[in-house]
Design a protein around this motif. Structure first.
Motif, PDB file in Angstrom:
ATOM      1  N   TRP A 145       0.860  -1.173   0.000  1.00  0.00           N
ATOM      2  CA  TRP A 145       0.000   0.000   0.000  1.00  0.00           C
ATOM      3  C   TRP A 145       0.896   1.222   0.000  1.00  0.00           C
ATOM      4  O   TRP A 145       1.367   1.639  -1.029  1.00  0.00           O
ATOM      5  CB  TRP A 145      -0.959  -0.041   1.200  1.00  0.00           C
ATOM      6  CG  TRP A 145      -2.174  -0.874   0.912  1.00  0.00           C
ATOM      7  CD1 TRP A 145      -2.195  -2.229   0.706  1.00  0.00           C
ATOM      8  CD2 TRP A 145      -3.501  -0.422   0.743  1.00  0.00           C
ATOM      9  NE1 TRP A 145      -3.469  -2.638   0.435  1.00  0.00           N
ATOM     10  CE2 TRP A 145      -4.299  -1.561   0.455  1.00  0.00           C
ATOM     11  CE3 TRP A 145      -4.114   0.814   0.818  1.00  0.00           C
ATOM     12  CZ2 TRP A 145      -5.670  -1.463   0.243  1.00  0.00           C
ATOM     13  CZ3 TRP A 145      -5.482   0.894   0.610  1.00  0.00           C
ATOM     14  CH2 TRP A 145      -6.244  -0.233   0.326  1.00  0.00           C
ATOM     15  N   THR A 146       1.124   1.780   1.151  1.00  0.00           N
ATOM     16  CA  THR A 146       1.913   3.008   1.207  1.00  0.00           C
ATOM     17  C   THR A 146       3.312   2.777   1.761  1.00  0.00           C
ATOM     18  O   THR A 146       4.128   3.674   1.737  1.00  0.00           O
ATOM     19  CB  THR A 146       1.196   4.069   2.073  1.00  0.00           C
ATOM     20  OG1 THR A 146       0.933   3.507   3.357  1.00  0.00           O
ATOM     21  CG2 THR A 146      -0.099   4.513   1.425  1.00  0.00           C
ATOM     22  N   SER A 151       3.755   0.976  -4.172  1.00  0.00           N
ATOM     23  CA  SER A 151       3.402   1.924  -3.110  1.00  0.00           C
ATOM     24  C   SER A 151       3.589   3.373  -3.547  1.00  0.00           C
ATOM     25  O   SER A 151       2.912   4.266  -3.065  1.00  0.00           O
ATOM     26  CB  SER A 151       4.230   1.648  -1.854  1.00  0.00           C
ATOM     27  OG  SER A 151       5.592   1.924  -2.099  1.00  0.00           O
ATOM     28  N   ASP A 193      -1.486   5.884  -3.617  1.00  0.00           N
ATOM     29  CA  ASP A 193      -2.382   6.976  -3.227  1.00  0.00           C
ATOM     30  C   ASP A 193      -3.195   7.527  -4.401  1.00  0.00           C
ATOM     31  O   ASP A 193      -4.373   7.844  -4.248  1.00  0.00           O
ATOM     32  CB  ASP A 193      -1.603   8.125  -2.577  1.00  0.00           C
ATOM     33  CG  ASP A 193      -1.197   7.824  -1.151  1.00  0.00           C
ATOM     34  OD1 ASP A 193      -1.782   6.911  -0.536  1.00  0.00           O
ATOM     35  OD2 ASP A 193      -0.276   8.490  -0.653  1.00  0.00           O
ATOM     36  N   ASN A 194      -2.574   7.634  -5.568  1.00  0.00           N
ATOM     37  CA  ASN A 194      -3.248   8.232  -6.721  1.00  0.00           C
ATOM     38  C   ASN A 194      -3.913   7.220  -7.640  1.00  0.00           C
ATOM     39  O   ASN A 194      -4.803   7.586  -8.406  1.00  0.00           O
ATOM     40  CB  ASN A 194      -2.247   9.062  -7.538  1.00  0.00           C
ATOM     41  CG  ASN A 194      -1.722  10.240  -6.750  1.00  0.00           C
ATOM     42  OD1 ASN A 194      -2.449  10.870  -5.994  1.00  0.00           O
ATOM     43  ND2 ASN A 194      -0.450  10.522  -6.908  1.00  0.00           N
ATOM     44  N   TRP A 221      -4.934   3.685  -6.770  1.00  0.00           N
ATOM     45  CA  TRP A 221      -5.595   2.493  -6.268  1.00  0.00           C
ATOM     46  C   TRP A 221      -7.038   2.368  -6.743  1.00  0.00           C
ATOM     47  O   TRP A 221      -7.473   1.282  -7.117  1.00  0.00           O
ATOM     48  CB  TRP A 221      -5.511   2.406  -4.744  1.00  0.00           C
ATOM     49  CG  TRP A 221      -6.418   3.366  -4.026  1.00  0.00           C
ATOM     50  CD1 TRP A 221      -6.112   4.615  -3.602  1.00  0.00           C
ATOM     51  CD2 TRP A 221      -7.774   3.136  -3.682  1.00  0.00           C
ATOM     52  NE1 TRP A 221      -7.198   5.200  -3.012  1.00  0.00           N
ATOM     53  CE2 TRP A 221      -8.238   4.308  -3.048  1.00  0.00           C
ATOM     54  CE3 TRP A 221      -8.652   2.079  -3.839  1.00  0.00           C
ATOM     55  CZ2 TRP A 221      -9.536   4.432  -2.573  1.00  0.00           C
ATOM     56  CZ3 TRP A 221      -9.954   2.193  -3.368  1.00  0.00           C
ATOM     57  CH2 TRP A 221     -10.381   3.365  -2.737  1.00  0.00           C
ATOM     58  N   LYS A 261      -3.081  -5.535   3.720  1.00  0.00           N
ATOM     59  CA  LYS A 261      -2.532  -4.235   4.102  1.00  0.00           C
ATOM     60  C   LYS A 261      -1.757  -4.395   5.376  1.00  0.00           C
ATOM     61  O   LYS A 261      -2.122  -5.101   6.256  1.00  0.00           O
ATOM     62  CB  LYS A 261      -3.656  -3.236   4.282  1.00  0.00           C
ATOM     63  CG  LYS A 261      -3.160  -1.857   4.627  1.00  0.00           C
ATOM     64  CD  LYS A 261      -4.293  -0.887   4.681  1.00  0.00           C
ATOM     65  CE  LYS A 261      -3.757   0.482   5.032  1.00  0.00           C
ATOM     66  NZ  LYS A 261      -4.794   1.461   5.162  1.00  0.00           N
TER      67      LYS A 261
END
Length: 142
Positions: free
Chosen positions: A101-102, A111, A115-116, A118, A142
Protein backbone atom coordinates in the motif's frame (compact mmCIF):
# COMPACT_ATOMS: atom_id res chain seq x y z
CA UNK A 1 -19.69 9.17 -44.11
CA UNK A 2 -17.66 7.48 -41.39
CA UNK A 3 -18.06 3.76 -40.92
CA UNK A 4 -17.60 2.19 -37.53
CA UNK A 5 -16.07 -1.20 -37.09
CA UNK A 6 -18.01 -3.50 -34.80
CA UNK A 7 -16.07 -6.17 -32.97
CA UNK A 8 -17.71 -9.20 -31.43
CA UNK A 9 -16.48 -10.70 -28.19
CA UNK A 10 -17.41 -14.05 -26.74
CA UNK A 11 -17.24 -14.45 -22.99
CA UNK A 12 -18.11 -17.31 -20.68
CA UNK A 13 -19.50 -16.32 -17.34
CA UNK A 14 -20.84 -17.92 -14.22
CA UNK A 15 -22.92 -17.03 -11.22
CA UNK A 16 -22.30 -18.44 -7.77
CA UNK A 17 -23.76 -17.76 -4.39
CA UNK A 18 -21.26 -17.39 -1.57
CA UNK A 19 -21.84 -17.33 2.15
CA UNK A 20 -19.51 -17.38 5.12
CA UNK A 21 -20.58 -18.09 8.67
CA UNK A 22 -19.15 -19.65 11.86
CA UNK A 23 -21.32 -22.78 11.64
CA UNK A 24 -20.94 -23.80 7.98
CA UNK A 25 -17.76 -21.94 7.07
CA UNK A 26 -17.46 -21.03 3.40
CA UNK A 27 -20.36 -22.21 1.27
CA UNK A 28 -20.44 -22.04 -2.51
CA UNK A 29 -23.87 -22.70 -4.02
CA UNK A 30 -25.04 -23.93 -0.60
CA UNK A 31 -22.26 -26.55 -0.30
CA UNK A 32 -19.54 -26.23 2.33
CA UNK A 33 -16.13 -25.88 0.71
CA UNK A 34 -12.71 -26.21 2.30
CA UNK A 35 -10.16 -24.37 0.22
CA UNK A 36 -7.08 -26.49 -0.56
CA UNK A 37 -4.50 -24.74 -2.65
CA UNK A 38 -1.65 -22.36 -2.75
CA UNK A 39 -0.30 -19.11 -4.08
CA UNK A 40 0.67 -18.67 -7.69
CA UNK A 41 2.94 -15.91 -8.96
CA UNK A 42 2.25 -14.17 -12.28
CA UNK A 43 5.32 -15.62 -13.97
CA UNK A 44 5.58 -18.97 -15.68
CA UNK A 45 8.94 -20.25 -14.54
CA UNK A 46 11.45 -20.46 -17.36
CA UNK A 47 8.90 -18.99 -19.77
CA UNK A 48 8.82 -15.70 -17.85
CA UNK A 49 5.78 -13.43 -17.89
CA UNK A 50 4.46 -14.62 -21.25
CA UNK A 51 1.04 -16.28 -21.17
CA UNK A 52 0.92 -19.40 -23.32
CA UNK A 53 -2.61 -20.76 -23.07
CA UNK A 54 -1.58 -24.43 -23.39
CA UNK A 55 0.98 -23.98 -20.62
CA UNK A 56 -1.53 -22.27 -18.32
CA UNK A 57 -4.07 -25.04 -18.95
CA UNK A 58 -1.41 -27.66 -18.20
CA UNK A 59 -0.39 -25.85 -14.99
CA UNK A 60 -4.00 -25.67 -13.76
CA UNK A 61 -4.64 -29.33 -14.67
CA UNK A 62 -1.51 -30.41 -12.75
CA UNK A 63 -2.56 -28.41 -9.69
CA UNK A 64 -6.08 -29.86 -9.89
CA UNK A 65 -4.72 -33.41 -10.15
CA UNK A 66 -2.50 -32.72 -7.11
CA UNK A 67 -5.64 -32.02 -5.05
CA UNK A 68 -5.86 -28.24 -5.31
CA UNK A 69 -9.30 -26.67 -5.53
CA UNK A 70 -8.14 -23.05 -5.09
CA UNK A 71 -5.40 -20.62 -6.06
CA UNK A 72 -4.47 -17.23 -4.66
CA UNK A 73 -2.77 -14.86 -7.03
CA UNK A 74 0.38 -13.86 -5.23
CA UNK A 75 0.79 -10.09 -5.16
CA UNK A 76 -0.88 -9.29 -8.49
CA UNK A 77 -4.14 -9.96 -10.24
CA UNK A 78 -4.26 -13.06 -12.44
CA UNK A 79 -4.13 -12.73 -16.20
CA UNK A 80 -7.39 -13.26 -18.12
CA UNK A 81 -5.88 -16.40 -19.66
CA UNK A 82 -5.08 -17.93 -16.26
CA UNK A 83 -8.56 -17.05 -14.98
CA UNK A 84 -10.07 -18.77 -18.04
CA UNK A 85 -8.03 -21.91 -17.27
CA UNK A 86 -9.28 -21.82 -13.66
CA UNK A 87 -12.86 -21.42 -14.93
CA UNK A 88 -12.39 -24.31 -17.34
CA UNK A 89 -10.95 -26.76 -14.80
CA UNK A 90 -12.88 -25.68 -11.72
CA UNK A 91 -10.34 -24.01 -9.43
CA UNK A 92 -11.54 -21.26 -7.11
CA UNK A 93 -9.54 -18.03 -7.26
CA UNK A 94 -8.66 -15.57 -4.54
CA UNK A 95 -7.46 -12.69 -6.68
CA UNK A 96 -5.00 -10.36 -4.94
CA UNK A 97 -4.95 -6.70 -5.91
CA UNK A 98 -1.51 -5.60 -4.69
CA UNK A 99 1.02 -6.56 -2.06
CA UNK A 100 1.94 -3.06 -1.00
CA UNK A 101 0.00 0.00 0.00
CA UNK A 102 1.91 3.01 1.21
CA UNK A 103 4.91 1.28 2.77
CA UNK A 104 7.34 0.17 0.11
CA UNK A 105 9.16 -3.15 0.00
CA UNK A 106 11.53 -2.13 -2.76
CA UNK A 107 12.52 1.08 -4.44
CA UNK A 108 9.83 2.33 -6.84
CA UNK A 109 7.29 -0.45 -6.24
CA UNK A 110 3.51 0.04 -6.41
CA UNK A 111 3.40 1.92 -3.11
CA UNK A 112 4.73 4.96 -5.02
CA UNK A 113 1.50 5.01 -7.07
CA UNK A 114 -1.00 3.67 -4.52
CA UNK A 115 -2.38 6.98 -3.23
CA UNK A 116 -3.25 8.23 -6.72
CA UNK A 117 -3.94 4.99 -8.60
CA UNK A 118 -5.60 2.49 -6.27
CA UNK A 119 -9.23 3.36 -7.11
CA UNK A 120 -8.76 3.19 -10.89
CA UNK A 121 -6.59 0.08 -10.69
CA UNK A 122 -9.00 -1.75 -8.38
CA UNK A 123 -11.92 -0.84 -10.63
CA UNK A 124 -9.99 -2.18 -13.64
CA UNK A 125 -9.35 -5.45 -11.82
CA UNK A 126 -13.00 -5.88 -10.85
CA UNK A 127 -14.13 -5.14 -14.41
CA UNK A 128 -11.59 -7.66 -15.75
CA UNK A 129 -12.60 -10.42 -13.34
CA UNK A 130 -16.30 -10.09 -12.51
CA UNK A 131 -17.61 -12.58 -15.09
CA UNK A 132 -15.25 -15.37 -14.07
CA UNK A 133 -17.00 -18.04 -12.00
CA UNK A 134 -13.63 -19.09 -10.59
CA UNK A 135 -13.18 -15.78 -8.73
CA UNK A 136 -14.71 -16.06 -5.29
CA UNK A 137 -12.75 -13.32 -3.49
CA UNK A 138 -10.89 -10.17 -4.44
CA UNK A 139 -8.20 -9.63 -1.86
CA UNK A 140 -5.78 -6.98 -0.79
CA UNK A 141 -3.55 -7.31 2.21
CA UNK A 142 -2.53 -4.24 4.10
Amino acid sequence: METKKITMTQSNFGIRTLSLDPVNGLQVNNKTVKLKGGCIHPDNGLLGAVNIVDDLNRKVQLLKSAGYNALRSAHNSMSPELLEACDRYGLYVIDEFADTWTQSKTYFDYSVFMDNQWADDLQSMVLKDYNHPSVIFLFNRK
